[in-house]
Write a protein that holds these residues in place. Structure first.
Motif: not given
Length: 133
Positions: A59-72
């Motif tokens: 996944a990190l070798a694709t544009p998915l690396a630009d999808v980030t998350t926060t968690v509460e």
């Protein structure tokens, strides 16, 4: 059941570390048990630490690396002194350029099962269910 403040702090730290290391396979994977099962935002199930590492690398070798998350963290409940159910809200930030790749949901309900493994807490299971805005 445990309400030990050190256990609560360790679990919150584990959640924070999982967010911080979401794009660092070498630091993210050790946060999990060897038998971990993850169901991600898209409904894909991955079982085992090795399979999770491989899925992350892909996944990190694709544009998915630009999808980030926060968690509460919303709640931590102990099933036993060494097992906790952690309910969270996950927010997704899609940094990819193309509108055609945008995710349909930008938040989800994340549930962790965490276990005390030796001297530290680890993620044994994680399930994210997308929610509508």
């Amino acid at each position: 059941m445990s309400t030990d403040s050190s256990a609560l702090a360790a679990i919150r730290r584990l959640v924070a570390d999982a967010v911080e290391f979401q794009n660092d396979v070498d630091r993210f994977i050790p946060l999990h048990t060897a038998e971990v099962t993850i169901v991600n935002f898209g409904g894909h199930r991955v079982s085992g630490r090795d399979a999770l590492a491989e899925a992350m690398r892909q996944a990190l070798a694709t544009p998915l690396a630009d999808v980030t998350t926060t968690v509460e963290v919303e709640d931590i409940r102990f099933h036993r002194d060494d097992v906790a159910i952690v309910t969270c809200v996950k927010r997704v930030f899609d940094g990819r350029d193309s509108a055609t790749t945008a995710l349909p949901a930008t938040s989800g309900q994340l549930t962790y099962v965490m276990v005390e493994d030796g001297d530290r807490w680890r993620i044994a299971s994680a399930q994210t269910t997308p929610t509508s805005a």
